[in-house]
Write a protein that holds these residues in place. Structure first.
Motif, PDB file in Angstrom:
ATOM      1  N   GLN A   1       0.844  -1.192   0.000  1.00 57.08           N
ATOM      2  CA  GLN A   1       0.000   0.000   0.000  1.00 57.08           C
ATOM      3  C   GLN A   1       0.882   1.246   0.000  1.00 57.08           C
TER       4      GLN A   1
ATOM      5  N   ARG B   1      -1.409 -11.341   2.262  1.00 57.42           N
ATOM      6  CA  ARG B   1      -2.726 -11.839   1.864  1.00 57.42           C
ATOM      7  C   ARG B   1      -2.659 -13.341   1.702  1.00 57.42           C
TER       8      ARG B   1
ATOM      9  N   ASN C   1       5.553  -5.305   8.692  1.00 54.08           N
ATOM     10  CA  ASN C   1       4.990  -5.508  10.042  1.00 54.08           C
ATOM     11  C   ASN C   1       5.715  -6.668  10.736  1.00 54.08           C
TER      12      ASN C   1
ATOM     13  N   ASP D   1       3.451   1.025  15.135  1.00 51.89           N
ATOM     14  CA  ASP D   1       2.204   0.844  14.388  1.00 51.89           C
ATOM     15  C   ASP D   1       1.002   1.022  15.323  1.00 51.89           C
TER      16      ASP D   1
ATOM     17  N   ARG E   1      -5.752   3.712  12.377  1.00 53.30           N
ATOM     18  CA  ARG E   1      -6.805   4.152  11.464  1.00 53.30           C
ATOM     19  C   ARG E   1      -8.139   4.385  12.157  1.00 53.30           C
TER      20      ARG E   1
ATOM     21  N   GLU F   1      -9.182   8.069   3.935  1.00 54.17           N
ATOM     22  CA  GLU F   1     -10.144   7.659   2.901  1.00 54.17           C
ATOM     23  C   GLU F   1     -10.752   8.818   2.119  1.00 54.17           C
TER      24      GLU F   1
ATOM     25  N   PHE G   1      -7.041   4.227   1.470  1.00 58.68           N
ATOM     26  CA  PHE G   1      -7.746   3.966   0.219  1.00 58.68           C
ATOM     27  C   PHE G   1      -7.852   5.236  -0.637  1.00 58.68           C
TER      28      PHE G   1
END
Ligand code: C2E
Ligand code: MG
Ligand code: MG
Length: 594
Positions: A349, A367, A421, A483, A507, A543, A562
């Motif tokens: 990202q 993922r 991470n 984080d 977030r 966002e 995003f």
């Protein structure tokens, strides 16, 4: 030359009072030869007795006399019974027919009255006509062997640290208890205990202190249980208690609370007061499960629930837990196959500098495209991988892949960084520093192009030790960030002791930045405090325009979300880098958000 074969063996030089027997034996060459053969065959150090047909001792060798605490002369002519009183015999005949040998284990008596275990091997002596003349008996002292057997049993069934029954013995008892409970329609209760944060205690205070802590825990738990119940250690920091019979749901709840109260007082280990707590999962027979496996599974599921609902609590099993556990177990098993089948992918990202309006790099996010379960998110599989240790394989893979990509992107746009991470368990691995150094070297990545992300709780868990590890990473030239800032201790004041470069605002604060004044105030405070400590601030989960405006206005350094782009496969990010690395204009990335 000395002909040993024709010499009578030592043991056959009989005493004078047994001449009669010798004469009879002597008349029968064949039997004597056989006798010699048997005596030669017997293990060295065995005691040997020949008794006559009336059961009186006609011959003993030195070993036999010594074993029983007599002088040889004292025994001759006395009934053989005084050595082996039959009432004490608890052995049984083993193959009495085989070659006429009679083997048995029994208890013999020494002259001083002490009883000791022996193995006797006897054989009748007969003349050519078949008439019974007496008995030849070899006697082996079994004291040592019995001791060894006991020690082996202890090793096999007891835990060496706490001396509590181990998993094998627990399983035996559980099977027995269940069979009995089924017959007598009784209840059972199975409690799984897992000490909270024991791993950290073990790694910060050392294994010896860890062992002492476990011993003390075992002693405290045992003090509150009756003999009828089994307290076992499964290994690590896991204990199990089997209540037989079960004290009913209320009784179990009261006991669980009592067990937890045992941790209220500190544990004095090597002069230092250490604190601990335990989580408890409870399964009841017959309500939760009717066989050993399902009871264990239920107690484990309940324990997992207790752990995830905050530590130092207890939970009874419920059916919903079963589904959660079943999925967890299935995912855990599926993960290994998934790795072998190449089902794990790294996504990236983009992260943007809000002042220079340049692309600064990307965060690597794992993922799992599972053939069996579909797309599984890291929020679900990372904690499972952590708890079963699979995170080590995954973590290595992520670090290596991310570094290789970073090298590629650095060629297109020098100075881009890749953030990886790092999970708590990975960081606690003793060889973590070496792994990072090796991957950096092998991949050829510039260390400053690699950023490692740790959550606050991971950093704070073993603060003292971590400072050293983080300093070592800094010396390698790697960048470090915190984080999900704001979700844990959130003590910037404390964090200033750590050699970190940046913090990432979680977030959850960014989501409500515009609508929730508290979140706005928190975000603002984090940015200004971080800046006063010369730390960069990265906002996660941006966002929309309103959030971005707020952050730009408060001088937040970087952002990802995003709004800019979702995480994307490595090849896509290569295209992204080519497209935006020369950008001077923030409207370009903003426009791709769509
Ligand atoms: P994280 O490190 O805080 O990662 C950021 C998460 O926010 C990612 O979720 C990302 O997809 C999501 N995100 C990004 N932008 C937005 C946005 O605008 N809105 C919203 N709502 N979400 C956004 P993801 O990929 O599902 O990862 C979740 C967590 O899993 C990560 O949180 C991280 O803690 C963990 N994780 C992911 N990959 C790894 C890994 O390789 N190793 C370890 N140890 N943990 C990982
Ligand atoms: Mg992260
Ligand atoms: Mg985060």
């Amino acid at each position: 030359m000395h002909d040993a074969a024709n010499d009578p063996p030592e043991s056959l030089r009989l005493d004078s009072c047994s001449t009669q027997l010798v004469n009879q034996l002597g008349q029968d060459e064949e039997r004597l030869a056989m006798l010699k053969e048997i005596i030669d065959f017997l293990p060295l150090g065995a005691g040997i007795t020949i008794s006559d047909k009336d059961g009186r001792i006609a011959y003993v060798n030195q070993a036999e006399a010594e074993m029983h605490g007599y002088a040889r002369g004292e025994l001759i002519g006395r009934p053989a019974r005084i050595l082996a009183p039959e009432v004490k015999t608890r052995g049984r005949r083993i193959d009495p027919g085989t070659a006429g040998l009679w083997k048995r284990e029994c208890l013999n008596v020494r002259k001083d009255g002490k009883i000791f275990p022996v193995q006797l091997t006897s054989r009748p002596i007969r003349n050519a006509g078949g008439a019974y003349l007496g008995m030849l008996t070899a006697c082996e002292d079994m004291t040592q062997r019995k001791l060894c057997e006991q020690q082996l049993e202890t090793l096999a069934y007891y835990d060496s640290v706490t001396k509590l029954p181990n998993r094998s013995l627990l399983m035996d008892r559980l099977h027995q208890a269940l069979a009995l409970a089924q017959r007598e329609r009784r209840e059972l209760a199975l409690l799984f205990l897992d000490l909270d944060n024991f791993k950290d205690l073990n790694s910060s205070k050392g294994h010896e202190a860890g062992d002492k802590f476990l011993q003390e825990v075992a002693a405290r738990l045992a003090s509150c249980l009756s003999e009828a119940n089994t307290l076992a250690r499964l290994g690590g920091d896991e204990f199990v208690i089997l209540f037989n019979p079960g004290p009913g749901e209320e009784g179990v709840a009261a006991t669980a609370a009592r067990l937890q109260a045992l941790f209220a007082e500190p544990f004095l280990i090597d002069g230092e007061e250490l604190y601990g707590s335990t989580s408890i999962g409870i399964a009841l027979y017959p309500d939760d499960g009717r066989d050993v496996e399902s009871l264990l599974r239920c107690a484990d599921a309940a324990l997992y629930q207790a752990k995830s609902e905050g530590k130092a609590s207890y939970q009874f099993f419920s059916q919903e837990m079963n589904q959660v556990t079943m999925r967890r177990v299935a995912l855990e098993n599926g993960m290994r196959q998934g790795l072998a089948r190449g089902e794990f992918y790294l996504y990236f990202q983009p992260q943007w500098d809000l002042k220079t309006l340049r692309l600064t790099g990307a965060e690597a996010l794992l993922r799992w495209h599972s053939a069996e379960f579909g797309l599984v998110g890291p929020d679900e599989f990372i904690p499972i991988a952590e708890s079963c240790g699979f995170i080590f394989d995954l973590g290595d893979l992520v670090l290596r892949e991310a570094c290789l990509h970073a090298v590629e992107w650095d060629r297109i746009c020098p100075g881009l960084k890749v953030a990886v991470n790092i999970s708590g368990r990975q960081f606690r691995q003793p060889d973590f520093l070496e792994t990072v150094a090796r991957v950096v070297e092998e991949s050829g990545v510039g260390p400053s192009s690699l950023e490692l992300e740790f959550t606050e709780s991971v950093i704070m868990e073993r603060a003292e030790k971590n400072i050293h590890a983080l300093q070592a990473l800094k010396r390698m030239g790697v960048r470090l960030s915190i984080d999900d800032f704001g979700t844990g201790y959130s003590s910037l004041n404390y964090l200033k002791h750590f050699p970190i470069d940046a913090i990432k605002i979680d977030r959850s604060f960014i989501a409500e930045l515009v609508s929730d004044s508290d979140d706005a105030a928190i975000a603002e405070a984090i940015i200004s405090m971080a800046h006063s400590l010369k730390l960069k601030v990265i906002a996660e989960g941006v966002e929309n325009d309103a959030q971005l405006d707020f952050l730009v206005d408060r001088c937040c350094d970087e952002a990802q979300g995003f709004y800019f782009a979702p995480p994307m496969p490595g090849e896509d990010f290569t295209g992204y880098v080519k497209r935006f690395s020369v950008s001077e204009d923030v409207t370009k990335p903003l426009s791709v958000a769509g």
